[in-house]
Motif scaffolding. Structure first.
Motif, PDB file in Angstrom:
ATOM      1  N   PHE A 131      48.935  42.632  39.084  1.00  0.00           N
ATOM      2  CA  PHE A 131      49.406  42.869  40.454  1.00  0.00           C
ATOM      3  C   PHE A 131      48.709  44.072  41.082  1.00  0.00           C
ATOM      4  O   PHE A 131      48.370  44.064  42.261  1.00  0.00           O
ATOM      5  CB  PHE A 131      50.925  43.050  40.492  1.00  0.00           C
ATOM      6  CG  PHE A 131      51.478  42.924  41.881  1.00  0.00           C
ATOM      7  CD1 PHE A 131      51.732  41.674  42.415  1.00  0.00           C
ATOM      8  CD2 PHE A 131      51.686  44.036  42.675  1.00  0.00           C
ATOM      9  CE1 PHE A 131      52.194  41.541  43.713  1.00  0.00           C
ATOM     10  CE2 PHE A 131      52.161  43.902  43.974  1.00  0.00           C
ATOM     11  CZ  PHE A 131      52.413  42.655  44.495  1.00  0.00           C
ATOM     12  N   TYR A 134      45.659  42.843  42.321  1.00  0.00           N
ATOM     13  CA  TYR A 134      45.851  42.104  43.575  1.00  0.00           C
ATOM     14  C   TYR A 134      45.814  43.058  44.759  1.00  0.00           C
ATOM     15  O   TYR A 134      45.095  42.825  45.743  1.00  0.00           O
ATOM     16  CB  TYR A 134      47.189  41.353  43.524  1.00  0.00           C
ATOM     17  CG  TYR A 134      47.653  40.832  44.866  1.00  0.00           C
ATOM     18  CD1 TYR A 134      47.003  39.761  45.471  1.00  0.00           C
ATOM     19  CD2 TYR A 134      48.703  41.437  45.541  1.00  0.00           C
ATOM     20  CE1 TYR A 134      47.411  39.297  46.706  1.00  0.00           C
ATOM     21  CE2 TYR A 134      49.118  40.980  46.774  1.00  0.00           C
ATOM     22  CZ  TYR A 134      48.466  39.906  47.363  1.00  0.00           C
ATOM     23  OH  TYR A 134      48.864  39.461  48.583  1.00  0.00           O
ATOM     24  N   VAL A 135      46.569  44.166  44.643  1.00  0.00           N
ATOM     25  CA  VAL A 135      46.581  45.135  45.737  1.00  0.00           C
ATOM     26  C   VAL A 135      45.177  45.714  45.920  1.00  0.00           C
ATOM     27  O   VAL A 135      44.702  45.889  47.050  1.00  0.00           O
ATOM     28  CB  VAL A 135      47.618  46.244  45.460  1.00  0.00           C
ATOM     29  CG1 VAL A 135      47.580  47.296  46.554  1.00  0.00           C
ATOM     30  CG2 VAL A 135      49.001  45.648  45.358  1.00  0.00           C
ATOM     31  N   GLU A 138      42.861  43.247  47.633  1.00  0.00           N
ATOM     32  CA  GLU A 138      43.294  43.037  49.012  1.00  0.00           C
ATOM     33  C   GLU A 138      42.828  44.201  49.889  1.00  0.00           C
ATOM     34  O   GLU A 138      42.263  43.983  50.960  1.00  0.00           O
ATOM     35  CB  GLU A 138      44.828  42.921  49.012  1.00  0.00           C
ATOM     36  CG  GLU A 138      45.404  42.179  50.164  1.00  0.00           C
ATOM     37  CD  GLU A 138      44.940  40.747  50.269  1.00  0.00           C
ATOM     38  OE1 GLU A 138      44.215  40.258  49.381  1.00  0.00           O
ATOM     39  OE2 GLU A 138      45.291  40.113  51.276  1.00  0.00           O
ATOM     40  N   LEU A 175      47.442  35.305  44.059  1.00  0.00           N
ATOM     41  CA  LEU A 175      48.843  35.714  44.000  1.00  0.00           C
ATOM     42  C   LEU A 175      49.697  34.611  43.384  1.00  0.00           C
ATOM     43  O   LEU A 175      50.609  34.888  42.590  1.00  0.00           O
ATOM     44  CB  LEU A 175      49.340  36.050  45.408  1.00  0.00           C
ATOM     45  CG  LEU A 175      50.760  36.598  45.511  1.00  0.00           C
ATOM     46  CD1 LEU A 175      50.878  37.928  44.787  1.00  0.00           C
ATOM     47  CD2 LEU A 175      51.177  36.767  46.966  1.00  0.00           C
ATOM     48  N   VAL A 179      52.143  35.133  40.213  1.00  0.00           N
ATOM     49  CA  VAL A 179      53.578  34.811  40.209  1.00  0.00           C
ATOM     50  C   VAL A 179      53.914  33.911  39.026  1.00  0.00           C
ATOM     51  O   VAL A 179      54.887  34.147  38.291  1.00  0.00           O
ATOM     52  CB  VAL A 179      53.965  34.137  41.542  1.00  0.00           C
ATOM     53  CG1 VAL A 179      55.358  33.552  41.467  1.00  0.00           C
ATOM     54  CG2 VAL A 179      53.877  35.144  42.683  1.00  0.00           C
ATOM     55  N   TYR A 182      53.825  35.919  35.813  1.00  0.00           N
ATOM     56  CA  TYR A 182      54.988  36.787  35.616  1.00  0.00           C
ATOM     57  C   TYR A 182      56.216  35.962  35.275  1.00  0.00           C
ATOM     58  O   TYR A 182      57.007  36.333  34.402  1.00  0.00           O
ATOM     59  CB  TYR A 182      55.245  37.661  36.848  1.00  0.00           C
ATOM     60  CG  TYR A 182      56.274  38.710  36.549  1.00  0.00           C
ATOM     61  CD1 TYR A 182      55.889  39.916  35.980  1.00  0.00           C
ATOM     62  CD2 TYR A 182      57.633  38.475  36.747  1.00  0.00           C
ATOM     63  CE1 TYR A 182      56.821  40.867  35.638  1.00  0.00           C
ATOM     64  CE2 TYR A 182      58.581  39.420  36.400  1.00  0.00           C
ATOM     65  CZ  TYR A 182      58.168  40.621  35.851  1.00  0.00           C
ATOM     66  OH  TYR A 182      59.090  41.554  35.486  1.00  0.00           O
TER      67      TYR A 182
END
Lengths: 492, 101
Positions: A131, A134-135, A138, A175, A179, A182
């Motif tokens: 994650f 991911y940030v 982005e 993403l 998901v 996770y």
């Protein structure tokens, strides 16, 4: 440890300062942040303590509760390459775009976006949490889209929006995979995922994340956004976008397949990645041959060069048997990333200087520049030698290592791709070189000083020097070759 | 378990609407909304997946909030770019789609 934090925090604060301050203060803040970040990157190469993988658990919380940052050989190599490219692009932009706080719209936007891009790159290279990554990508995409749109022309806006559409689609696919991962495992840390018990949804999650990252890396057939985007941005921005941004999402892909879920890296899956890479090499090179504007040749060449990176997957991901060739393939891959980054940024910076002088990057406007601007033309030629993989460049050593690994592993077909791609690169780089060296009256006024021409030459020289220094450099760094795969390889 | 399926199905429907909008609509603002629908669908499923154990897992909430911030920034940038492009070129469509729009 301090260096890791500085790599993330200093460029972020520099970006904020560049927006908040005005006049000379903004310029001072930008260059202070740039120099401190470069120093932090170099500090990773020459660690104070014993050599090894530098890690930092944020706030003292270990995964799965906290988020860990780690700088292995791959991270350090990419962070140092980013620092060099950023330094070069910054020096070039200081003249062609204007110092921070003292120019118009471009100068106001460029410096904060450059520093944001840099912070995002370092974050991606250091993170091991899906994650967090991911940030990171982005932020990277948003800063990159901003840089594409910066000159405010209709064509640049269209290129930026198209880039953003691909980047957002890629983010959402990624993403979706995060998901699912996770939901199945309750952790997103790569180290913990490697030790997970496999779940049914893993295949879908990995496929989604891979598709998303391929769109962001501009791997064929998701490459259509790249040439207009890199062709529309101002040259220093193109240098960063081409040399660094696709590498970030590629590194995540590499770590996903080799570090987080090596058990899913079946021969067929790796073969598919490599075949897409081969298609990218062929298609990108053919499109580059067909272009009549130099900036687009260089941009399509990026599409082709990204293809090489994927061709290495079946070699570094091989399991079973004698796996000694894997470290050769891995070192070759790291060298390929570095030499492409340095050479490509040098190329974009030289093209930018020529466009300043002639007002265009069409081939026939470049005629005779070898006489008028010998230093930057020499820089371009050195970068071309690296891209075509001719000795003694970093590109040659990289391809030599990969080809050796290909022959040792018995997958000799990948060696053919490496050699054939080099031949295609020589073809698409021949026409601009022929124009540059043509006997023709050079432009009358040369507005680019010698010291400015030295910046891309320095980057191109570094890409050549990698060829000589490769062995020493790679020994200095802890290998980033992921362990779990080697262990599972020995087991099978 | 039925609750979780309900959330998962709602999420899937939202993602489906988003993908339809992305493919069928050319106007760029509609595409931005489509992206947000897909993101919301993923977040609904993500949030529901927190309830799969005995106790509710708080981590997805934290990640969703971060994800919403990221989606908001991306949407803001996208809308800004689309407005800027419409001011310059008079159309909120991508170039090769201008002709047949």
């Amino acid at each position: 440890m301090t260096a890791l934090l500085a790599l993330l925090v200093v460029p972020l604060f520099g970006a904020l300062a560049a927006i908040a301050l005005s006049g000379r203060a903004a310029g001072v803040a930008v260059w202070a942040a740039t120099l401190v970040t470069v120093a932090a990157a170099l500090a990773l190469v020459f660690p104070v303590g014993p050599p090894g993988i530098v890690t930092l658990e944020l706030g003292g919380w270990a995964p799965p509760l906290g988020i860990a940052l780690a700088a292995d050989g791959l991270s350090v190599a990419l962070i140092v390459m980013s620092a060099l490219v950023m330094l070069g692009a910054g020096l070039a932009a200081h003249h062609s775009i204007g110092p921070a706080g003292e120019g118009g719209r471009m100068a106001f936007g460029f410096w904060p976006l450059m520093l944001l891009l840099w912070a995002a790159l370092n974050a991606v290279f250091l993170s091991r949490d899906l994650f967090n990554l991911y940030v990171g990508i982005e932020l990277l995409s948003l800063a990159a889209v901003g840089l594409v749109a910066i000159d405010g022309k209709a064509r640049a806006y269209a290129a930026a929006i198209r880039y953003l559409v691909y980047a957002l689609a890629g983010s959402l696919l990624y993403l979706g995979g995060v998901v699912l991962t996770y939901a199945a495992h309750g952790t997103l840390d790569m180290g913990l995922l490697a030790a997970r018990s496999p779940a049914v949804s893993d295949g879908l999650a990995l496929a989604l994340m891979t598709a998303g990252l391929m769109a962001k890396t501009a791997l064929f057939p998701f490459h259509v956004w790249l040439p207009p985007a890199h062709g529309s941005a101002p040259a220093p921005a193109s240098a960063m976008l081409s040399a660094l941004v696709p590498k970030a999402s590629f590194v995540i892909l590499l770590r996903l397949w080799l570090e987080a879920m090596p058990d899913r890296a079946s021969d067929g899956a790796l073969l598919l990645l490599a075949l897409l890479g081969v298609s990218a090499v062929v298609w990108g090179s053919l499109r580059a041959i067909a272009q009549t504007r130099l900036k687009l040749v260089v941009a399509y060449s990026t599409v082709a060069q990204i293809g090489y990176l994927f061709v290495v997957f079946p070699l570094v991901g091989a399991t079973g048997g004698d796996l000694t060739f894997r470290s050769d393939a891995w070192n070759g891959l790291v060298l390929l990333i570095l030499s492409h980054g340095l050479a490509k940024s040098a190329m974009f910076l030289t093209v930018g200087q020529w466009m300043n002088v002639t007002g265009s990057d069409a081939f026939d406007r470049l005629r005779g520049l070898a006489v008028a601007m010998p230093i930057s033309v020499f820089g371009f030629a050195l970068a071309a030698v690296t891209l075509a993989g001719l000795p003694p460049s970093g590109g040659f050593t990289a391809k030599y290592l990969i080809m050796t690994a290909a022959f040792v592993s018995g997958q000799w077909v990948w060696a053919l791709v490496m050699a054939g791609g080099g031949l295609l690169a020589a073809i698409y780089l021949y026409r601009p070189m022929a124009a540059l060296f043509a006997r023709s009256a050079p432009p009358e006024t040369i507005t680019v000083s010698t010291s400015r021409q030295l910046v891309p030459l320095a980057l191109a020289t570094a890409s050549i020097a990698l060829g000589f220094l490769a062995a020493g450099l790679l020994e200095m760094l802890p290998s980033g070759l992921p362990g779990p795969l080697a262990i599972s390889g020995e087991g099978s | 378990m039925t609750g979780l399926s309900l959330y998962a199905l709602t999420g899937a429907v939202l993602v489906g609407f988003g993908i339809y909008g992305l493919l069928a609509k050319r106007h760029l603002l509609r595409r931005v909304i489509a992206f947000n629908l897909i993101g919301s669908g993923l977040f609904v499923f993500f949030g529901a997946s927190a309830a799969r154990g005995e106790t509710v897992d708080p981590v997805p909430q934290a990640l969703i909030i971060t994800g919403i911030v990221v989606a908001l920034s991306a949407s803001a940038l996208a809308v800004g770019l689309i407005v800027a492009k419409a001011r310059v070129s008079g159309r909120a469509l991508l170039p090769e789609e201008d002709d047949d729009a």
